[in-house]
Scaffold this motif. Structure first.
Motif, PDB file in Angstrom:
ATOM      1  N   ALA A 187       6.131  -5.486  -8.528  1.00 21.77           N
ATOM      2  CA  ALA A 187       4.982  -4.845  -7.882  1.00 21.77           C
ATOM      3  C   ALA A 187       4.103  -4.158  -8.925  1.00 21.77           C
ATOM      4  N   ALA A 188       3.038  -3.513  -8.451  1.00 21.10           N
ATOM      5  CA  ALA A 188       2.088  -2.842  -9.334  1.00 21.10           C
ATOM      6  C   ALA A 188       2.693  -1.566  -9.910  1.00 21.10           C
ATOM      7  N   VAL A 189       2.055  -1.053 -10.968  1.00 23.65           N
ATOM      8  CA  VAL A 189       2.447   0.241 -11.523  1.00 23.65           C
ATOM      9  C   VAL A 189       2.234   1.310 -10.449  1.00 23.65           C
ATOM     10  N   GLY A 190       3.233   2.155 -10.249  1.00 23.75           N
ATOM     11  CA  GLY A 190       3.133   3.166  -9.201  1.00 23.75           C
ATOM     12  C   GLY A 190       3.755   2.750  -7.892  1.00 23.75           C
ATOM     13  N   THR A 260       1.062  -1.231   6.516  1.00 25.17           N
ATOM     14  CA  THR A 260       0.955   0.053   5.824  1.00 25.17           C
ATOM     15  C   THR A 260       2.137   0.277   4.884  1.00 25.17           C
ATOM     16  N   VAL A 261       3.344   0.051   5.378  1.00 24.21           N
ATOM     17  CA  VAL A 261       4.532   0.225   4.547  1.00 24.21           C
ATOM     18  C   VAL A 261       4.502  -0.742   3.368  1.00 24.21           C
ATOM     19  N   ALA A 262       4.130  -1.989   3.606  1.00 22.39           N
ATOM     20  CA  ALA A 262       4.106  -2.994   2.546  1.00 22.39           C
ATOM     21  C   ALA A 262       3.066  -2.666   1.478  1.00 22.39           C
ATOM     22  N   ALA A 263       1.835  -2.334   1.899  1.00 24.07           N
ATOM     23  CA  ALA A 263       0.774  -2.030   0.940  1.00 24.07           C
ATOM     24  C   ALA A 263       1.097  -0.782   0.130  1.00 24.07           C
ATOM     25  N   GLN A 264       1.619   0.232   0.794  1.00 23.35           N
ATOM     26  CA  GLN A 264       1.947   1.483   0.098  1.00 23.35           C
ATOM     27  C   GLN A 264       3.118   1.286  -0.862  1.00 23.35           C
ATOM     28  N   ALA A 265       4.099   0.519  -0.459  1.00 23.30           N
ATOM     29  CA  ALA A 265       5.233   0.248  -1.336  1.00 23.30           C
ATOM     30  C   ALA A 265       4.783  -0.527  -2.574  1.00 23.30           C
ATOM     31  N   PHE A 266       3.897  -1.501  -2.386  1.00 21.50           N
ATOM     32  CA  PHE A 266       3.461  -2.342  -3.496  1.00 21.50           C
ATOM     33  C   PHE A 266       2.570  -1.586  -4.476  1.00 21.50           C
ATOM     34  N   ALA A 267       1.621  -0.807  -3.965  1.00 24.88           N
ATOM     35  CA  ALA A 267       0.603  -0.196  -4.828  1.00 24.88           C
ATOM     36  C   ALA A 267       0.797   1.294  -5.056  1.00 24.88           C
ATOM     37  N   GLY A 273      -5.493   2.773 -11.134  1.00 20.60           N
ATOM     38  CA  GLY A 273      -4.997   1.415 -11.026  1.00 20.60           C
ATOM     39  C   GLY A 273      -5.133   0.873  -9.619  1.00 20.60           C
ATOM     40  N   LEU A 274      -4.064   0.270  -9.114  1.00 21.15           N
ATOM     41  CA  LEU A 274      -4.081  -0.298  -7.766  1.00 21.15           C
ATOM     42  C   LEU A 274      -3.678   0.712  -6.698  1.00 21.15           C
ATOM     43  N   GLY A 275      -3.438   1.970  -7.091  1.00 20.23           N
ATOM     44  CA  GLY A 275      -3.076   2.996  -6.115  1.00 20.23           C
ATOM     45  C   GLY A 275      -4.035   3.010  -4.940  1.00 20.23           C
ATOM     46  N   LEU A 289      -5.987  -5.483  -3.566  1.00 20.34           N
ATOM     47  CA  LEU A 289      -4.592  -5.874  -3.744  1.00 20.34           C
ATOM     48  C   LEU A 289      -4.352  -7.376  -3.666  1.00 20.34           C
ATOM     49  N   GLY A 290      -5.331  -8.133  -3.207  1.00 23.06           N
ATOM     50  CA  GLY A 290      -5.117  -9.551  -2.936  1.00 23.06           C
ATOM     51  C   GLY A 290      -4.528 -10.327  -4.095  1.00 23.06           C
ATOM     52  N   THR A 291      -5.192 -10.319  -5.239  1.00 18.20           N
ATOM     53  CA  THR A 291      -4.720 -11.092  -6.394  1.00 18.20           C
ATOM     54  C   THR A 291      -3.399 -10.562  -6.915  1.00 18.20           C
ATOM     55  N   ALA A 292      -3.241  -9.233  -6.917  1.00 19.98           N
ATOM     56  CA  ALA A 292      -2.001  -8.636  -7.418  1.00 19.98           C
ATOM     57  C   ALA A 292      -0.804  -9.044  -6.557  1.00 19.98           C
ATOM     58  N   VAL A 293      -0.986  -9.150  -5.262  1.00 17.98           N
ATOM     59  CA  VAL A 293       0.113  -9.506  -4.367  1.00 17.98           C
ATOM     60  C   VAL A 293       0.405 -11.003  -4.436  1.00 17.98           C
ATOM     61  N   PHE A 294      -0.611 -11.834  -4.353  1.00 16.24           N
ATOM     62  CA  PHE A 294      -0.401 -13.276  -4.264  1.00 16.24           C
ATOM     63  C   PHE A 294      -0.353 -13.976  -5.618  1.00 16.24           C
TER      64      PHE A 294
END
Length: 516
Positions: A187-190, A260-267, A273-275, A289-294
């Motif tokens: 996942a992303a930093v943070g 919400t849980v997925a986006a917050q967990a990832f970023a 950054g992607l926070g 978040l699109g490119t970072a996730v996929f």
């Protein structure tokens, strides 16, 4: 045989009604435009806000169900609040519906246009919300969706079914991929592993932050009442719309909690950054978040473009389903002589409220153009927060109206006391309080992204959220007084009695006869 001057009855099934209710909330659009603002207010406690905002939504939906079972009028809150508390309260409830729907149209048009350019690779244009190209394409979307709304409720329902199917599939896919990457450590930093601590409301920094986030989340849920506004065009209009409203809110809470849980967990909830709270993309979470996730590979690029398509179709669908309930509210207000008769005219072929629909579409274009140039377009972002005030007003009035109109049953029926009294009143009271709190605190110039300097008082500024949220509502007062002088019957309380009609009585088209 149905008169050509009435709406098309029986056009919507339970499934179609639920589709309209869910699509009106515009899940993908609402998440991308609002989730970042919620996280900026309460940090990692965003998931508990999703659940807490669902509570008043569900309780008010129960009120809608019970009121619609007796009086399936497309005017919904306008009619029921008039019967409960008189013409002024009812008219202002109807005005709040119109105001909230008008304000959101600018944001919907802007997001639709931006994501169209992002979809075709024109990132330079798509990233500039105030671009002339974005403005022109946004206007085209408003015109096209107004035309679809005129073409018929059955056409609208079929279009919504396809758009909503795409939206749900991609949102769930986004959430699943994001969570998988979190648990695999990619996942992303943070990023943060989902935790039960995210569901602790007492970890929120301040009560003001809590109320702000709650009303923002109310905006994300907002729209399910569209299923009730099209009640007279639904199979079994006394029961199907109310069931659709409740089912729509339950569907939305499940989807919103997952994303919400997925986006917050990832970023994470950081401001860099992607926070999710990063000011650079706080109003466009999914786009960031699109490119970072996929990923950036061929498959990832394809899914990112599907994500852009999803947000585009979500905003477009919500644009169209916002037109439907507003046109039917003003149609009902005209039939009950609270607006000029012209708003009650029905297209002879499509049997849709032609004048109400076209006027709302035209006003949406004008307001979008005005907000686009005011404060460098920042007022459109503030409109998302401001809308929560008017939503809280008319949802809240519906909840307390339900309790008041059914009060005579409470002494002899305990179930009625709970289901028609305590629960709707509690939900309505919560939303009225949240709307009032935001109205008071948004006066400050630093509340939101824009402020207005008072003429001749250069040291006095008013927050843009207050100006849009409270100012537009207050415009309804002089309009009310003007109409009361020119067409006084409704405003003297001569049209809608201060009671619910018997369930066997006919519905609005038959109850209200046009003036000679």
């Amino acid at each position: 045989m149905t008169s050509p001057s009435t709406l098309r009855s029986g056009a919507l099934s339970l499934a179609s009604s639920v589709v309209i209710g869910v699509a009106s909330a515009g899940p993908a659009y609402s998440i991308t435009a609002t989730l970042g603002l919620v996280v900026a207010a309460v940090g990692l406690q965003a998931p508990i806000i999703v659940l807490l905002a669902f509570v008043p939504m569900l309780l008010v939906a129960i009120g809608y169900r019970d009121l619609n079972a007796v009086e399936p009028d497309p005017g919904t809150s306008f009619v029921w609040a008039t019967r409960a508390f008189g013409p002024f309260t009812g008219w202002m409830a109807g005005w709040a519906i119109v105001v909230s729907d008008l304000l959101v149209m600018a944001s919907l048009a802007q997001i639709s246009a931006q994501y169209t350019f992002l979809l075709v690779g024109a990132d330079g244009i798509g990233s500039d919300a105030t671009s002339w190209w974005v403005l022109l394409l946004g206007i085209v979307y408003l015109v096209v969706m107004t035309a679809v709304a005129v073409a018929g409720i059955d056409v609208s329902a079929r279009l919504q079914s396809w758009l909503l199917a795409v939206e749900f599939v991609i949102l769930v896919l986004f959430a699943v991929v994001a969570l998988v990457r979190v648990f695999l450590g990619h996942a992303a930093v943070g990023a943060a592993t989902p935790s039960w601590e995210w569901f602790d409301p007492f970890a929120i920094g301040s009560f003001n932050d809590f109320v702000t986030a709650l009303l923002l989340m109310v905006f994300i849920y907002w729209g399910w009442d569209s299923a009730v506004s099209v009640n007279q065009e639904t199979v079994d209009p006394r029961r199907t719309p109310g069931r659709s409203a409740v089912l729509s809110t339950i569907t939305l809470v499940a989807l919103y909690l997952l994303v919400t849980v997925a986006a917050q967990a990832f970023a994470g909830s950081g401001t860099e950054g992607l926070g999710l709270a990063n000011p650079d993309h706080v109003d466009d979470v999914l786009g960031a978040l699109g490119t970072a996730v996929f990923g950036a590979g061929p498959v990832g690029s394809f899914l990112v473009h599907l994500l852009f398509l999803m947000v585009l179709t979500s905003a477009a669908a919500s644009t169209q389903t916002t037109i439907l309930p507003t046109a039917r509210t003003t149609y009902s207000m005209a039939l009950h002589r609270a607006l000029p008769e012209a708003f009650g005219r029905v297209h002879p072929r499509f049997r849709t409220p032609i004048v109400s629909t076209v006027v709302f579409g035209a006003l949406s274009v004008l307001l979008y153009v005005a907000l686009n140039f005011a404060s460098g377009g920042r007022l459109i972002a503030d409109a998302v927060t401001a809308i929560g005030i008017s939503i809280g007003v008319y949802y809240g009035l519906t909840g307390v109206s339900c309790a008041w109109l059914y009060r005579h049953e409470f002494a002899s029926d305990r179930r009625a006391l709970v289901m028609k009294g305590v629960l709707p009143a509690l939900g309505g009271g919560m939303l009225l309080f949240a709307a009032g709190w935001t109205a008071v605190t948004s006066w400050q110039a630093d509340y939101g992204d824009s402020a207005w300097t008072l003429p001749f008082l250069p040291h006095w500024q008013i927050g843009g959220v207050f100006l849009l949220g409270v100012g537009t509502l207050l415009l309804g007062v002089p309009l009310y007084l003007l109409l009361a002088r020119s067409m006084p019957e409704f405003f003297r309380g001569e049209v809608l009695a201060r009671r619910l009609p018997a369930p066997s009585e006919r519905i609005v088209e038959s109850d209200v006869t046009p003036r000679a």
